[in-house]
Design an enzyme around this catalytic site. Structure first.
Site, PDB file in Angstrom:
ATOM      1  N   HIS A   1       0.830  -1.223   0.000  1.00 15.53           N
ATOM      2  CA  HIS A   1       0.000   0.000   0.000  1.00 15.53           C
ATOM      3  C   HIS A   1       0.856   1.261   0.000  1.00 15.53           C
ATOM      4  O   HIS A   1       0.483   2.291   0.578  1.00 15.53           O
ATOM      5  CB  HIS A   1      -0.959   0.010   1.189  1.00 15.53           C
ATOM      6  CG  HIS A   1      -1.928  -1.135   1.205  1.00 15.53           C
ATOM      7  ND1 HIS A   1      -3.062  -1.166   0.423  1.00 15.53           N
ATOM      8  CD2 HIS A   1      -1.906  -2.310   1.889  1.00 15.53           C
ATOM      9  CE1 HIS A   1      -3.704  -2.300   0.635  1.00 15.53           C
ATOM     10  NE2 HIS A   1      -3.020  -3.018   1.515  1.00 15.53           N
TER      11      HIS A   1
ATOM     12  N   ASN B   1     -10.223  -3.123   1.794  1.00 13.43           N
ATOM     13  CA  ASN B   1      -9.798  -3.129   0.394  1.00 13.43           C
ATOM     14  C   ASN B   1     -11.006  -2.898  -0.503  1.00 13.43           C
ATOM     15  O   ASN B   1     -12.137  -2.756  -0.021  1.00 13.43           O
ATOM     16  CB  ASN B   1      -9.144  -4.469   0.035  1.00 13.43           C
ATOM     17  CG  ASN B   1      -7.747  -4.626   0.617  1.00 13.43           C
ATOM     18  OD1 ASN B   1      -7.054  -3.653   0.892  1.00 13.43           O
ATOM     19  ND2 ASN B   1      -7.325  -5.863   0.821  1.00 13.43           N
TER      20      ASN B   1
END
EC number: 1.11.1.6
Length: 746
Positions: free
Chosen positions: A122, A195
Site C-alpha cells: 500500500h 480493500n
C-alpha cells in the site's frame, strides 16, 4: 489569460546571486480560485486554499500546524535569517568549501533524511478529507456515538492505495486497492481498514509475510514492479487454494478500476457491533460508491501506464477540486449472533464473503470526500491506520487474519514513523482529548504535567479510568465465553475453497467472464515455469470446468479426463448467482464527473462547441477541447477558441467518450490528421461512445476499419447529440461492440 509575453526573469548572473525580487508575473494570479473549478482550468492547489469553506473539526485542528512562507524571510530551521541561499561558504569564489558552513549543513542534513521507510504494501496512494454522517440511529445494534447520533458530522480521512507496487509504480496496474478510513470521533479514532474486494488472499495472519513476499517483485532482480504476473506469485497461489477467491476478484474488471471514486470498499472481516445493553451482532462493512462501479479495459490500462501513470490520483484530486466530490454510502450486513452458524461457510473466514442475496446490505450513512490534503507527506504518507483503533460499540471477531492485523499494523507504524509517539503526528491525532501516563520516546512533542504512573496521590489519581456505560463510558470488550484448548490448527469450517470462487464466476456477465479468462491467460502467460501454469489450470477446474478449459486453451493446456470429472462445487447456501458481485449486471452508471473529448481544428463551428460544452456541464460531465496544436483555433465565426491540449497529449484512454463538432474546414483537417484518426480507432476499440455532428462522419470514415454501431451517434443538433451520448455513457461501454473489434489495429 494574460496576453503579455513573459520572459525569463533571471537569464544571467543574477540567477546565482541572492534572489530578492518578485519572480511571479504581475499580470497573472498565482493563487487558486477558492471555489470548485473544472479540471485543467487552473493548476491544482492545496486543499485548504482551494476549498477553504469545506471544514471539519479535524481540518480546524490541522489549521494549528499549517505553515506558509508567504511574505516571510528565508531562515534556517532554528530561525536564523539567510542572506545567500545560492552558494556555499568557500575560501575565495573558486576555493574549497568550509566545514563551518552551518547554513549548508542545516539544509543538506535535513534533505539527506527526508525519506522514511516506505510501506511494504500500500505504498502508492491518494488521500482526502471529508465527513461522515449516519442516516438514522443504529442504537439497536451499537452504542458507538458516531453511528447513533444523527446530528453530528464526523471528520474522516481516507487513503486509497495500490498494494503490490512501490510509491513510484503506476496507478492503473492490475491490483487490489486498499480502502482505509479514519473516523475522528468524539470517543477516539476509529479505523476501518479494508480493500476494494470483499475477501482476502489468506485465512490466517501467519501467512501474510509469505503471501506478500510471493506477490512482491522477485528477490533476485526486483522484477516486476506493480504486477502479479510472475512466477513467485502464481507458485504461491498454486499451493494455497484458499487464495483463489480473491484471485478471481483481482482477475476480474475490479482489478483495473476506471476511477477510485467508482470502486466499492469492504471491511473484509466480520466484526461485532455491541449495543448499550451488551447485545452483540456480527457485521461486515461496505462502502457503496455514489458514482457507480466502472472499470478500464486491460489494453486501456496498459496504455495509461505509459501515457499518464498518475491517472487515478489526478482524477480523484480533480474531481474534488471541481466539486464532484467522491461519495460513498456506508452499508452494513448485520447477522444476529444466534445466526452465526446458519451458513454453509464460516463467517469468520476472510476468504469468504456473505452474499448480499442472502444478507442484504443496509445503507446507514454517507461519506463525502470534499477536500484535498495540503501536503502529501504530512498527511497521506504519515497517516497511520490500524484495525486495533476501535471505539465503544465496535469490537473484533475471532477472524484469525483480523487478529494478526490488530498487532501488525501498529507494529509497522512504530517502525515506519520513528517510534511510539506517532499518534502525535497531526494527521493521526484525535480531535477528542486524550490523557494517560505514557511518556517520553522519540519525537515527544507534548509537555505533559502531573504523575506518570497510576494509582497515584500526587496528582489525586488523575487521569482516571472511566467505567463502561451505555453512553460516554470506557471501552469494554464483548464478554464472549470460549471453552477450548490452545492449538495451532485451521478450523475445518475454513477448508472448502471452491464454492465461493464459483459463485463469483457465475455471477459475472458474459463480458466480465471473457475479461477474467483474458486476465488469467495474460498473467499465466508471463509465468516461465510451465508446471505452475498447469497447477493453476488444475485449481480452476475445481471451480468451473468451462473456465479452466478456456484459460487452458489459451496456454495450450488441455484438461485431462480426470480433471473433467472434478465435482462441481456446492452452491453457497443454495445460491448459484448474486448480481451484486458483478460490476455491470442490471446497472446504469451515473455520468457525472465523466470526461468527454471534443476534437476541433480551425473552422470548427464555435456555436456548436459552446452548446455542446454547456449541455455536458449541465449534466456534470467534464469536457476537454483538443486540437492538432495547442493555444487557440479560429472558429468558423472568426472567433478564437481556447484549446485544452493537443490531440496526442490527451489520448482517448484518458477520457470516456469522443465528440466531433461540425465545420467544413474543421472536418477536412481532422480527416487528414493521423492523431485524430488514431483517436477514433482507439476509442472505438475501447468500446467508447463516439458522437458526430453529421458532416463529422467524414472523420469517422477516414479512420478505416470502423463500422457504425449503437455507440456511434449522428445528429446535427448539438443538444440532441449530447443527450444521446449521455444515454450511451450510462452503460459505461458499448459492450456489444467487443465481439467485433479484434481486427481494429489501435
Amino acid at each position: 489569460m494574460s496576453k503579455k509575453s513573459h520572459q525569463a526573469p533571471m537569464p544571467g548572473k543574477e540567477a546565482v546571486a541572492p534572489h530578492l525580487k518578485d519572480t511571479a508575473p504581475s499580470d497573472v494570479s498565482i493563487k487558486p480560485t477558492p471555489k470548485p473549478t473544472p479540471p485543467g482550468q487552473e493548476p491544482t492547489a492545496p486543499g485548504s486554499l482551494k476549498l477553504p469553506n469545506n471544514t471539519t473539526d479535524k481540518s480546524k485542528d490541522l489549521d494549528k500546524v499549517r505553515v506558509s512562507g508567504d511574505q516571510q524571510p528565508l531562515t534556517t530551521n532554528l530561525g536564523a535569517k539567510i542572506a545567500d541561499n545560492q552558494n556555499t561558504l568557500k575560501v575565495g569564489n573558486r576555493g574549497p568549501s568550509l566545514l563551518e558552513d552551518f547554513i549548508m549543513q542545516d539544509k543538506m542534513g535535513h534533505f539527506d533524511r527526508e525519506r522514511i521507510p516506505e510501506r511494504v504494501v500500500h505504498a502508492r496512494a491518494i488521500g482526502a478529507h471529508g465527513f461522515f454522517e449516519v442516516f438514522e440511529s443504529l442504537e439497536k445494534y451499537t452504542k458507538a456515538d458516531f453511528l447513533t447520533n444523527t446530528k453530528i458530522k464526523t471528520p474522516v480521512f481516507v487513503r486509497i492505495s495500490t498494494v503490490q507496487g512501490s510509491r513510484g509504480s503506476s496507478d492503473t496496474v492490475r491490483d487490489i486497492r486498499g480502502f482505509a478510513t479514519k473516523f475522528y470521533t468524539q470517543e477516539g479514532n476509529y479505523d476501518l481498514v479494508g480493500n476494494d474486494t470483499a475477501v482476502f488472499f489468506i485465512q490466517d495472519a501467519m501467512k501474510f509475510p509469505d503471501f506478500v513476499h510471493a506477490v512482491k517483485p522477485e528477490p533476485h532482480n526486483e522484477v516486476p514492479q506493480g504486477q502479479s504476473a510472475h512466477d513467485t506469485f502464481w507458485d504461491y497461489i498454486s499451493l494455497q487454494p484458499e487464495a483463489l477467491h480473491n484471485v478471481m476478484w483481482a482477475m476480474s474488471d475490479r482489478g483495473i478500476p476506471r476511477s477510485l471514486s467508482t470502486i466499492e470498499g469492504f471491511g473484509i472481516h466480520t466484526y461485532r457491533l455491541v449495543n448499550a445493553e451488551g447485545k452483540s451482532h456480527f457485521v461486515r462493512f461496505h462502502w457503496k460508491p455514489k458514482y457507480g462501479t466502472a472499470s478500464l479495459l486491460w489494453d486501456e490500462a496498459n496504455a495509461i501506464m505509459g501515457r499518464d501513470p498518475d491517472f487515478h490520483r489526478k482524477d480523484f484530486w480533480e474531481r474534488i477540486e471541481a466539486g464532484q466530490y467522491p461519495e460513498f454510502e456506508l452499508g452494513l450486513q448485520i447477522i444476529p449472533e444466534e445466526d452465526e452458524h446458519k451458513f454453509d461457510f464460516d463467517i469468520l473466514d476472510p476468504t469468504k464473503l456473505i452474499p448480499e442475496a442472502l444478507v442484504p446490505v443496509k445503507k446507514v450513512g454517507r461519506m463525502v470526500l470534499n477536500r484535498n490534503p495540503d501536503n502529501y507527506f504530512a498527511e497521506t504518507e504519515q497517516v497511520a491506520f490500524c484495525p486495533a483503533n476501535v471505539v465503544p460499540g465496535i469490537d473484533f471477531s475471532n477472524d484469525p487474519l483480523l487478529q494478526g492485523r490488530i498487532f501488525s499494523y501498529r507494529d509497522t507504524q512504530l517502525h515506519r514513523l520513528g517510534g511510539a509517539n506517532f499518534h502525535q503526528i497531526p494527521i493521526n491525532r484525535p480531535v477528542c482529548p486524550y490523557h494517560n501516563h505514557q511518556r517520553d520516546g522519540f519525537h515527544q512533542s507534548e509537555v505533559i504535567q502531573g504523575a506518570n504512573y497510576e494509582p497515584n496521590s500526587v496528582s489525586n489519581n488523575w487521569p482516571r479510568e472511566t467505567p463502561a456505560a451505555a453512553k460516554g463510558g470506557g471501552y469494554e470488550s464483548y464478554h464472549e465465553r470460549i471453552d477450548a484448548q490452545k492449538i495451532r490448527e485451521r478450523s475445518p469450517s475454513f477448508t472448502e475453497f471452491y464454492s465461493h470462487p464459483r459463485l463469483f464466476w457465475l455471477s459475472q456477465t458474459k463480458v466480465e467472464q471473457d475479461h477474467i479468462v483474458g486476465a488469467f491467460s495474460f498473467e499465466l502467460g508471463k509465468v516461465a515455469r510451465r508446471y505452475i501454469r498447469e497447477r493453476i489450470v488444475d485449481l480452476l477446474a475445481h471451480v468451473d470446468h468451462e473456465l479452466a478449459k478456456r484459460v487452458g486453451a489459451n496456454l495450450s493446456i488441455e484438461l485431462t479426463p480426470e480433471q473433467l470429472k472434478y465435482p462441481v462445487p456446492k452452491a453457497v447456501n443454495g445460491l448459484e448467482k448474486d448480481p451484486a458481485l458483478s460490476l455491470y449486471a442490471n446497472k446504469e452508471r451515473p455520468v457525472a464527473a465523466s470526461k468527454v473529448a471534443i476534437l476541433v481544428a480551425d473552422g470548427v463551428c464555435g456555436t456548436s462547441v459552446g452548446k455542446i460544452k454547456d449541455a455536458l456541464t449541465k449534466a456534470g460531465v467534464f469536457s476537454v477541447v483538443l486540437a492538432p496544436r495547442s493555444g487557440m483555433v479560429k472558429t468558423r465565426e472568426g472567433e478564437q477558441l481556447m484549446v485544452d491540449d493537443i490531440i496526442g497529449g490527451m489520448p482517448s484512454v484518458l477520457v470516456d467518450a469522443v465528440l466531433i463538432p461540425t465545420g467544413n474546414e474543421n472536418v477536412a483537417t481532422l480527416a487528414a490528421n493521423g492523431d485524430a484518426k488514431h483517436y477514433l480507432l482507439q476509442a472505438f476499440k475501447h468500446l467508447k461512445a463516439i458522437a458526430l455532428q453529421e458532416d463529422a462522419k467524414e472523420v469517422f470514415d477516414a479512420a478505416s476499419d470502423l463500422v457504425e454501431d449503437a455507440g456511434v451517434l449522428l445528429n446535427d443538433d448539438p443538444k440532441k447529440l449530447v443527450a444521446s451520448l449521455l444515454e450511451v455513457m450510462k452503460q459505461h461501454r458499448v459492450w456489444e461492440r467487443e465481439a467485433n473489434i479484434a481486427s481494429i489495429p489501435a
